[in-house]
Design an enzyme around this catalytic site. Structure first.
Site, PDB file in Angstrom:
ATOM      1  N   ASP A  53       0.856  -1.196   0.000  1.00 35.96           N
ATOM      2  CA  ASP A  53       0.000   0.000   0.000  1.00 35.96           C
ATOM      3  C   ASP A  53       0.891   1.245   0.000  1.00 35.96           C
ATOM      4  OD1 ASP A  53      -2.245   1.630   0.257  1.00 35.96           O
ATOM      5  OD2 ASP A  53      -2.399   1.354   2.432  1.00 35.96           O
TER       6      ASP A  53
ATOM      7  N   GLU B  46       2.768   5.033  -3.946  1.00 35.70           N
ATOM      8  CA  GLU B  46       2.762   5.988  -5.088  1.00 35.70           C
ATOM      9  C   GLU B  46       4.083   6.759  -5.175  1.00 35.70           C
ATOM     10  OE1 GLU B  46       0.186   5.618  -2.851  1.00 35.70           O
ATOM     11  OE2 GLU B  46      -0.709   4.258  -4.296  1.00 35.70           O
TER      12      GLU B  46
ATOM     13  N   ASP C 222      -8.776   3.367  -2.787  1.00 36.63           N
ATOM     14  CA  ASP C 222      -9.881   3.771  -1.915  1.00 36.63           C
ATOM     15  C   ASP C 222     -11.098   4.283  -2.677  1.00 36.63           C
ATOM     16  OD1 ASP C 222      -8.085   3.050  -0.027  1.00 36.63           O
ATOM     17  OD2 ASP C 222      -7.582   5.089   0.594  1.00 36.63           O
TER      18      ASP C 222
HETATM   19  O1  MIG Z   1      -3.889   6.149   4.470  1.00 30.47           O
HETATM   20  O2  MIG Z   1      -3.810   0.953   5.710  1.00 30.47           O
HETATM   21  O3  MIG Z   1      -5.841   2.064   0.202  1.00 30.47           O
HETATM   22  O4  MIG Z   1      -6.859  -0.125   1.627  1.00 30.47           O
HETATM   23  O5  MIG Z   1      -7.011   0.128   4.422  1.00 30.47           O
HETATM   24  C1  MIG Z   1      -4.701   5.038   4.289  1.00 30.47           C
HETATM   25  C2  MIG Z   1      -4.966   1.694   5.777  1.00 30.47           C
HETATM   26  C3  MIG Z   1      -3.850   3.820   4.188  1.00 30.47           C
HETATM   27  C4  MIG Z   1      -4.988   3.001   2.230  1.00 30.47           C
HETATM   28  C5  MIG Z   1      -5.403   1.753   1.501  1.00 30.47           C
HETATM   29  C6  MIG Z   1      -6.473   1.048   2.285  1.00 30.47           C
HETATM   30  C7  MIG Z   1      -5.972   0.727   3.671  1.00 30.47           C
HETATM   31  C8  MIG Z   1      -5.512   2.010   4.388  1.00 30.47           C
HETATM   32  N1  MIG Z   1      -4.493   2.685   3.578  1.00 30.47           N
END
Ligand code: MIG
Length: 762
Positions: free
Chosen positions: A407, A410, A481
């Site tokens: 996650d 980017e 998201d």
């Molecule tokens: O700033 O880890 O897209 O699936 O649950 C949010 C917490 C960070 C973004 C991800 C999401 C995840 C969440 N993350």
């Protein structure tokens, strides 16, 4: 991009080096169908992140200078280069397919100077001049053109008349059509017109721009903020062939472990062992098949990567994961790139001493804020850093983790974006953030994939949020998201279909929606789409309404169960699609246009899709709707639920009460299905069940151990089945390399109850 007169050229093997009054450009014949157009500062192509290995196929291009330009013929494609570096592509019959636009560009003036001034005073962003880019390529566009692909973008299937940007972006606002960028940058599209089809892949990692006719009805253009003009023109007879060319260049998605095709349950907020235990036992108790449970950031110690808050797991997470595994559950854990700045924390210290983190132009380690607080960013462009990161995953594997979820890659950051000039590595050289941003997630996924492959030996299961072209080689992706709203359920279809057309077949969205509160009706309709998407995961944000299947009352749970079971039934069919996809690049979830590109209705269909070539799904994606208009393309179809026969092309209205997602199967199909089970492999699977839909057709069915790479050494079985007009099925084994082939093959004809055994010997 305008260069001067073409004054000279020379041919160097398959490359033609062009001299435009002192500025050099190149045309490289990669294969008879794939042509690279290049113009860069020092003439050298940068190392591609998307394309690995040598893709050149030996051709002897014919080059001849004519009055109207320099012509290069490959036998399949002709390229004409003329003064000013205009490049036009022709098919083998000499018909122009994709030509550069030579006219004037439309001025961008949208408002008068006075209005512009007013808008600026009010704090609105308004523009009356075009931004300058490092280069732009402007191509002719006719009235029949549709554009598909471009990776993961909001909006609809056809990208014509919209403009997009390539800059991996984590924007938590509800994603709407006016968003220009999401988490992934895949600078590839397919253009489909009345009489032509082709693809263009711009292999450039800087911030990119794709204006697909938003500016004009006569042309479209693409460009970037830096780097080289470096695009590939991909010819083919059909969209499928173009996609095959693109995935030939950038790779296909390796066959996944079979259990990854099961149902995944996730939520940000499963904090303790008890939370997870409760989910696992409720799945089994409520008879909802489930293979995978995801652990979000809550499992870590202070959000530090490669740590585990053991206290919350009775000081023995491994024992717990072992127990889950006995009950058929696999655990996937999240893993973010940001490493907490904390003296004595192993991962931080190692990275610091190794020089593994990105730096400021002044040479200091660069930090920003993410979940663990002040954090630093591994420099994944450095192979040594990838190796280091990959090996650290042993910490998670040793606990019994079966997959890694990347996650925030980017990379996302909470204290403003990373400045453009943060210094990273691009293999052997320094490269700034502006160049490495769009490949950060890609390289992180590569690190994870290679590490898992090395440490575990099984087919790595990596899920990533950020991607670049070619990420399909390392990871499955989810779309980040989304929000629990009907518009986002509607968007799932074009979004996942366009990802498939961009070479990413193993994709899914958060089923039920991530942000905001879902409703029982939305949940019921969402699972009817989710169960057909390649990655099938229900995930939601902390603080939103709970979204597990049992949260919405008996009726919705019954619907949920019905569609998760349908998914499990279809896993052998889907696994075959993944086998096909690895060979050909054909995606698992397909827009109708990919199968029926000559049909106008298919070209713009946003609310139906296909699962492989045999199943068409026409879900309800609007609240309150209990009937829907269905379009069936040419051919004979069977209604999956009633077995009624229909003949396309046809539009009609289908009853679709809350528990019904209309599904159709093409005549002449043999669908391999699986007996009911709570998780993949619960039942021995030594009988193959085939659903037969009368008509002429055939199917290749694939079987292996579903886990490791033995199939690459031939350790698999391949069955060829043929079905006839009377519904009779014949089978033969065309490859016999697996040591546990089926003992029996049973066939059920559409509309009949009985299963009959068929002979399937060689
Ligand atoms: O700033 O880890 O897209 O699936 O649950 C949010 C917490 C960070 C973004 C991800 C999401 C995840 C969440 N993350």
């Amino acid at each position: 991009m305008k260069l001067g007169k073409l004054t000279d050229y020379r041919v160097n093997g398959q490359e033609v080096i062009l001299d435009f009054e002192g500025r050099e450009a190149r045309i490289w014949v990669v294969t008879p169908y794939i042509i690279n157009v290049f113009c860069g500062e020092d003439g050298n192509r940068p190392c591609s992140k998307a394309i690995e290995g040598d893709k050149m196929i030996l051709v002897s291009p014919k080059v001849c200078q004519k009055e109207d330009g320099l012509w290069i013929h490959t036998g399949k494609v002709s390229v004409r280069v003329s003064d000013g570096f205009y490049v036009d592509f022709y098919d083998e019959n000499g018909v122009e397919v994709c030509g550069d636009y030579r006219g004037e560009r439309r001025p961008l003036q949208r408002v008068s100077k006075e209005v512009l001034k007013l808008l600026e005073e009010e704090g609105h962003a308004a523009q009356d001049h075009r931004q300058e880019h490092a280069f732009e390529v402007v191509k002719k566009m006719d009235a029949s053109a549709h554009f598909y692909g471009l990776g993961d973008k909001t909006g609809f299937l056809d990208k014509r008349s919209y403009e997009y940007e390539m800059w991996n972006t984590d924007n938590p606002d509800p994603q709407v059509d006016s968003f220009k960028a999401l988490y992934k940058s895949i600078p590839f599209f397919i253009a489909l017109g009345k009489e032509y089809v082709y693809g263009i892949f711009l292999d450039n990692t800087f911030k990119g721009y794709f204006n697909m006719g938003q500016e004009s009805e006569s042309y479209y253009w693409f460009g970037a903020d830096g780097g080289c003009l470096n695009y590939y023109y991909i010819a083919g007879e059909s969209m499928a062939e173009v996609l095959k060319g693109y995935t030939y260049l950038t790779g296909t998605c390796p066959l996944p472990q079979k259990w990854t095709l099961g149902y995944h349950q996730s939520r940000w907020g499963y904090v303790t062992q008890e939370d997870v235990e409760e989910i696992a036992s409720s799945m089994r108790k409520n008879d909802i098949p489930c293979d995978v449970i995801h652990f979000d950031i809550d499992y870590m110690q202070d959000y530090k990567v490669f740590t585990w808050n053991e206290e919350r797991y009775h000081n023995d997470p491994k024992a717990f994961l072992d127990r889950l595994s006995k009950d058929g559950f696999k655990v996937v854990v999240i893993n973010d790139p940001g490493v907490k700045v904390e003296e004595g924390y192993e991962v931080y210290e190692e990275g610091l001493h190794g020089g593994y983190f990105a730096r400021t132009p002044e040479g200091e380690v660069y930090s920003n804020v993410v979940w663990p607080g002040e954090a630093v960013f591994p420099d994944f462009g450095n192979p040594e850093v990838r190796e280091w990161w990959g090996q650290h995953q042993s910490f998670l594997l040793e606990k019994g983790v079966r997959g890694i979820w990347n996650d925030m890659n980017e990379p996302a950051s909470f204290r403003g974006p990373l400045p453009d000039d943060v210094v990273f590595t691009d293999e052997g050289r320094k490269a700034e953030h502006r160049e490495m941003h769009n490949v950060y997630g890609h390289l992180m996924a590569k690190a994870a994939y290679d590490g898992l492959k090395d440490l575990d030996g099984r087919r790595p299961f990596v899920i990533t949020r950020a991607c670049y072209a070619g990420s399909q080689k390392y990871a499955t992706a989810w779309t980040g998201d989304n929000t629990s709203m009907w518009a986002h359920l509607q968007m799932v279809i074009p979004q996942l279909c366009n990802l498939g057309l961009s070479g990413m077949p193993f994709v899914g969205t958060d089923v039920g929606g991530f942000g905001a509160d879902t409703t029982p009706e939305l949940m019921a309709r969402w699972v009817q789409v989710g169960c057909f998407s390649p990655l099938f995961r229900n995930h939601s944000a902390a603080g939103t309404r709970r979204q597990e299947p049992w949260e919405f009352g008996e009726e919705v749970m019954g619907i949920y169960r019905k569609y998760v079971k349908l998914r499990y039934r279809l896993i052998p069919y889907m696994y075959d699609l993944f086998f096909e996809e690895e060979q050909t690049g054909m995606p698992v979830m397909r827009p109708l246009v990919l199968e029926y590109e000559k049909e106008d209705a298919a070209r713009v269909c946003n609310d139906e899709f296909m699962l492989g070539s045999r199943i068409l799904v026409a879900p309800v994606v609007h609240p309150g709707m209990t009937k829907r208009m269905v379009y069936l393309p040419e051919g004979v179809w069977y209604d999956y639920w009633t077995q009624e026969q229909l003949e396309g092309p046809v539009w009609f209205i289908r009853e679709a009460p809350l528990d019904c997602c209309p599904v159709y199967v093409r005549a002449g199909s043999v669908l391999p299905v699986m007996e009911p089970q709570s998780y993949v492999g619960e039942k021995p699977g030594d009988i193959l069940y085939l659903e037969a839909y009368p008509g002429e057709g055939s199917w290749e069915h694939y079987l292996d151990n579903g886990e490791d790479f033995a199939y690459r050494d031939g350790k698999y079985h391949q069955y060829h089945f043929e079905v006839k007009e009377d519904g009779m099925v014949n089978g033969e084994i065309v490859h016999a390399g697996y040591d546990k082939p089926y003992k029996k093959v049973l066939v059920q004809r559409a509309g009949e109850k009985e299963w009959k055994e068929i002979n399937h010997d060689r």
